[in-house]
Design an enzyme around this catalytic site. Structure first.
Site, PDB file in Angstrom:
ATOM      1  N   ASN A 134       0.825  -1.215   0.000  1.00  0.00           N
ATOM      2  CA  ASN A 134       0.000   0.000   0.000  1.00  0.00           C
ATOM      3  C   ASN A 134       0.858   1.264   0.000  1.00  0.00           C
ATOM      4  O   ASN A 134       0.353   2.355   0.206  1.00  0.00           O
ATOM      5  CB  ASN A 134      -0.932   0.000   1.223  1.00  0.00           C
ATOM      6  CG  ASN A 134      -0.150  -0.040   2.538  1.00  0.00           C
ATOM      7  OD1 ASN A 134       1.076   0.012   2.547  1.00  0.00           O
ATOM      8  ND2 ASN A 134      -0.876  -0.140   3.642  1.00  0.00           N
ATOM      9  N   HIS A 136       3.345   1.891   2.179  1.00  0.00           N
ATOM     10  CA  HIS A 136       3.873   2.323   3.477  1.00  0.00           C
ATOM     11  C   HIS A 136       5.395   2.230   3.510  1.00  0.00           C
ATOM     12  O   HIS A 136       6.003   1.416   2.812  1.00  0.00           O
ATOM     13  CB  HIS A 136       3.219   1.569   4.648  1.00  0.00           C
ATOM     14  CG  HIS A 136       3.635   0.147   4.839  1.00  0.00           C
ATOM     15  ND1 HIS A 136       2.812  -0.801   5.390  1.00  0.00           N
ATOM     16  CD2 HIS A 136       4.798  -0.513   4.566  1.00  0.00           C
ATOM     17  CE1 HIS A 136       3.448  -1.953   5.456  1.00  0.00           C
ATOM     18  NE2 HIS A 136       4.654  -1.819   4.968  1.00  0.00           N
ATOM     19  N   GLU A 141       1.428   4.259   7.522  1.00  0.00           N
ATOM     20  CA  GLU A 141       0.387   3.721   6.659  1.00  0.00           C
ATOM     21  C   GLU A 141      -0.318   4.854   5.898  1.00  0.00           C
ATOM     22  O   GLU A 141      -0.246   6.014   6.313  1.00  0.00           O
ATOM     23  CB  GLU A 141      -0.645   2.975   7.514  1.00  0.00           C
ATOM     24  CG  GLU A 141      -0.095   1.745   8.240  1.00  0.00           C
ATOM     25  CD  GLU A 141       0.011   0.514   7.345  1.00  0.00           C
ATOM     26  OE1 GLU A 141       0.466   0.631   6.188  1.00  0.00           O
ATOM     27  OE2 GLU A 141      -0.351  -0.578   7.814  1.00  0.00           O
TER      28      GLU A 141
HETATM   29  C1  F6R Z   1       9.905  -3.190   8.114  1.00  0.00           C
HETATM   30  C2  F6R Z   1       9.111  -2.099   7.594  1.00  0.00           C
HETATM   31  C3  F6R Z   1       8.147  -2.278   6.480  1.00  0.00           C
HETATM   32  C4  F6R Z   1       8.664  -3.166   5.350  1.00  0.00           C
HETATM   33  C5  F6R Z   1       7.631  -3.293   4.230  1.00  0.00           C
HETATM   34  C6  F6R Z   1       8.095  -4.211   3.126  1.00  0.00           C
HETATM   35  O1  F6R Z   1      10.738  -2.762   9.182  1.00  0.00           O
HETATM   36  O2  F6R Z   1       9.220  -1.043   8.102  1.00  0.00           O
HETATM   37  O3  F6R Z   1       7.807  -1.024   5.960  1.00  0.00           O
HETATM   38  O4  F6R Z   1       9.847  -2.629   4.834  1.00  0.00           O
HETATM   39  O5  F6R Z   1       6.435  -3.780   4.756  1.00  0.00           O
HETATM   40  O6  F6R Z   1       8.197  -5.498   3.645  1.00  0.00           O
HETATM   41  P1  F6R Z   1       8.866  -6.683   2.825  1.00  0.00           P
HETATM   42  O7  F6R Z   1      10.304  -6.330   2.695  1.00  0.00           O
HETATM   43  O8  F6R Z   1       8.672  -7.895   3.700  1.00  0.00           O
HETATM   44  O9  F6R Z   1       8.169  -6.759   1.522  1.00  0.00           O
END
Ligand code: F6R
Length: 235
Positions: A134, A136, A141
């Site tokens: 999304n 973030h 968020e």
């Molecule tokens: C983790 C964090 C999240 C992830 C994001 C992507 O500390 O802050 O913003 O970076 O959700 O997650 P992955 O890398 O698992 O796709």
């Protein structure tokens, strides 16, 4: 903004680790901003290997992490404290590392304490980021406004579903987290954004669409030194 297209996760990981290693070699007392999730795991593996082989020393460097789930203690296997120990900290030798305490008695006080740590130790020299489906970054968020400071975030339904893959069931995913805010991220001198498989479309929106808190990563368009490493060719 520099966009580096790579063919696969392995190359993304090696390239990311090389850029982090270069940062530490050029400035041994760097403050690194670190992330959890799938995106940085391979890079952390390289950094651990290079440290074990004697090629990379973190003894003057410190780290701050982006976020931590509320309600999970540091020894809980799904906590970000545990993740960082397992994937990096146990293998390398940072001088000091900080993550928010998701079990603090007062979460608002913990947000203020963490913000003070970043202010005192910062600015972050290199901030590593993943991107959520999304848009973030950290647990900032999609919302009506960007939140500048470390704060208590309600995880969106989509984020809870996405992170359920790390838990036995979706019900076990915490609904809240403490996250670094957008200002702390933007104050980093350099930002390294990783976007692997399945992140092409949200990356395109974040980098080429309007800057909006509904796609938090779009704020990175305002930062003067962002490098994106991606397996996607959409932007
Ligand atoms: C983790 C964090 C999240 C992830 C994001 C992507 O500390 O802050 O913003 O970076 O959700 O997650 P992955 O890398 O698992 O796709």
């Amino acid at each position: 903004m520099k966009i580096i297209h790579v063919p696969d996760y392995e190359t993304l990981s090696r390239k990311t680790a090389q850029l982090i290693a270069a940062q530490v070699l050029c400035k041994p007392d760097s403050l690194l901003g670190l992330a959890t999730g799938s995106s940085p795991v391979g890079a952390y593996r390289y950094l651990a290997q290079w440290h074990i082989s004697g090629d990379l020393d973190f003894s003057r460097a410190c780290s701050v992490n982006l976020d931590e789930y509320c309600g999970l203690g540091a020894d809980h296997v799904q906590s970000y404290h545990f993740f960082m120990r397992q994937n990096l900290f146990d293998a390398v030798n940072f001088r000091a590392s900080w993550l928010p305490d998701g079990c603090a008695e007062s979460l608002p006080d913990e947000c203020r304490r963490y913000e003070a740590i970043i202010a005192e130790r910062g600015p972050i020299d290199l901030q590593l980021l993943g991107i959520g489906h999304n848009g973030h970054i950290g647990f900032n968020e999609p919302a009506e406004q960007f939140v500048p400071q470390t704060h208590l975030a309600q995880l969106s339904q989509g984020t809870i579903q996405a992170n359920a893959r790390f838990f036995d069931s979706v019900d076990q995913v915490p609904k809240q987290a403490i996250t670094m805010g957008i200002a702390s991220i933007l104050q980093a001198k350099k930002i390294l954004l990783l976007a692997g498989v399945g992140k092409g479309e949200i990356l395109r929106q974040a980098l080429t669409g309007p800057v909006t808190p509904w796609i938090p990563a779009s704020v990175l368009q305002l930062h003067p030194d962002v490098t994106v490493i991606t397996t996607s060719s959409v932007c």
